[in-house]
Design a protein around this motif. Structure first.
Motif, PDB file in Angstrom:
ATOM      1  N   SER A 168      64.823 -28.343 -34.084  1.00 62.02           N
ATOM      2  CA  SER A 168      65.163 -29.552 -33.495  1.00 62.02           C
ATOM      3  C   SER A 168      66.687 -29.767 -33.859  1.00 62.02           C
ATOM      4  O   SER A 168      67.516 -29.456 -34.867  1.00 62.02           O
ATOM      5  CB  SER A 168      64.765 -30.817 -34.496  1.00 62.02           C
ATOM      6  N   PRO A 169      67.326 -30.282 -32.623  1.00 56.81           N
ATOM      7  CA  PRO A 169      69.191 -30.408 -32.652  1.00 56.81           C
ATOM      8  C   PRO A 169      69.391 -31.667 -33.596  1.00 56.81           C
ATOM      9  O   PRO A 169      70.630 -31.664 -33.545  1.00 56.81           O
ATOM     10  CB  PRO A 169      69.425 -30.434 -31.347  1.00 56.81           C
ATOM     11  N   SER A 170      68.496 -32.251 -33.973  1.00 54.91           N
ATOM     12  CA  SER A 170      68.638 -33.677 -34.438  1.00 54.91           C
ATOM     13  C   SER A 170      67.737 -34.075 -35.729  1.00 54.91           C
ATOM     14  O   SER A 170      66.668 -33.412 -35.762  1.00 54.91           O
ATOM     15  CB  SER A 170      68.643 -34.912 -33.677  1.00 54.91           C
ATOM     16  N   LEU A 171      68.239 -34.856 -36.709  1.00 58.16           N
ATOM     17  CA  LEU A 171      67.229 -35.211 -37.703  1.00 58.16           C
ATOM     18  C   LEU A 171      66.559 -36.255 -37.415  1.00 58.16           C
ATOM     19  O   LEU A 171      65.574 -36.673 -38.318  1.00 58.16           O
ATOM     20  CB  LEU A 171      68.284 -35.755 -39.117  1.00 58.16           C
ATOM     21  N   VAL A 172      66.133 -36.559 -36.081  1.00 53.57           N
ATOM     22  CA  VAL A 172      65.373 -37.477 -35.638  1.00 53.57           C
ATOM     23  C   VAL A 172      63.802 -37.213 -36.019  1.00 53.57           C
ATOM     24  O   VAL A 172      63.000 -38.039 -36.253  1.00 53.57           O
ATOM     25  CB  VAL A 172      65.584 -37.948 -34.347  1.00 53.57           C
ATOM     26  N   ILE A 173      63.613 -35.916 -36.388  1.00 55.72           N
ATOM     27  CA  ILE A 173      62.169 -35.522 -36.563  1.00 55.72           C
ATOM     28  C   ILE A 173      61.748 -36.126 -37.816  1.00 55.72           C
ATOM     29  O   ILE A 173      60.542 -36.608 -37.965  1.00 55.72           O
ATOM     30  CB  ILE A 173      62.308 -33.968 -36.656  1.00 55.72           C
TER      31      ILE A 173
ATOM     32  N   LEU B 144      61.496 -34.659 -30.088  1.00 59.66           N
ATOM     33  CA  LEU B 144      62.253 -33.834 -29.300  1.00 59.66           C
ATOM     34  C   LEU B 144      62.973 -34.308 -27.985  1.00 59.66           C
ATOM     35  O   LEU B 144      64.206 -33.838 -27.962  1.00 59.66           O
ATOM     36  CB  LEU B 144      61.399 -32.469 -29.092  1.00 59.66           C
ATOM     37  N   GLY B 145      62.353 -35.310 -27.407  1.00 56.86           N
ATOM     38  CA  GLY B 145      62.947 -35.880 -26.518  1.00 56.86           C
ATOM     39  C   GLY B 145      64.118 -36.829 -26.674  1.00 56.86           C
ATOM     40  O   GLY B 145      65.154 -36.620 -26.061  1.00 56.86           O
ATOM     41  N   ILE B 146      64.107 -37.480 -27.877  1.00 52.76           N
ATOM     42  CA  ILE B 146      65.038 -38.226 -28.327  1.00 52.76           C
ATOM     43  C   ILE B 146      66.171 -37.159 -28.829  1.00 52.76           C
ATOM     44  O   ILE B 146      67.493 -37.375 -28.560  1.00 52.76           O
ATOM     45  CB  ILE B 146      64.809 -39.197 -29.666  1.00 52.76           C
ATOM     46  N   ALA B 147      65.915 -36.338 -29.436  1.00 54.94           N
ATOM     47  CA  ALA B 147      66.876 -35.295 -30.112  1.00 54.94           C
ATOM     48  C   ALA B 147      67.692 -34.672 -28.658  1.00 54.94           C
ATOM     49  O   ALA B 147      68.965 -34.724 -28.845  1.00 54.94           O
ATOM     50  CB  ALA B 147      66.314 -34.102 -30.656  1.00 54.94           C
TER      51      ALA B 147
END
Length: 92
Positions: free
Chosen positions: A20-25, A48-51
């Motif tokens: 994931s390119p973001s910690l949003v996971i 993953l959409g948010i990321a």
């Protein structure tokens, strides 16, 4: 943008390190938790959409690696029998 990996175990026992390119996971999954396959795919799609959207906001294009990871998750999920996906770890 901080990227991360989330380590999972599929119902068939196979393990995967997902990108994931973001910690949003971390907002959508918890280490040590089990998720029915369909729920895991749905939450992965959302997270993953948010990321990917965060990458688009910052750089002007979506994250191809997040999109590819989601495609791998969806393909692997189609090969699973009923069961749960276990989230084993987060790695930043």
């Amino acid at each position: 943008m901080p990227e991360m990996r989330f380590h999972i175990r599929w119902p068939d026992g196979s393990r995967e390190a997902c990108y994931s390119p973001s910690l949003v996971i971390k907002d959508h999954f918890a280490v040590g938790q089990d998720y029915p396959v369909d729920e895991f795919v749905s939450l992965s799609r959302l997270a993953l959409g948010i990321a990917s959207d965060r990458v688009r906001t910052q750089f002007g294009f979506p994250c191809g690696r997040a999109e590819a990871q989601l495609a791998r998750i969806e393909a692997t999920a189609r090969r699973q029998d009923a069961g749960t996906v276990h989230v084993e770890a987060f790695e930043e």
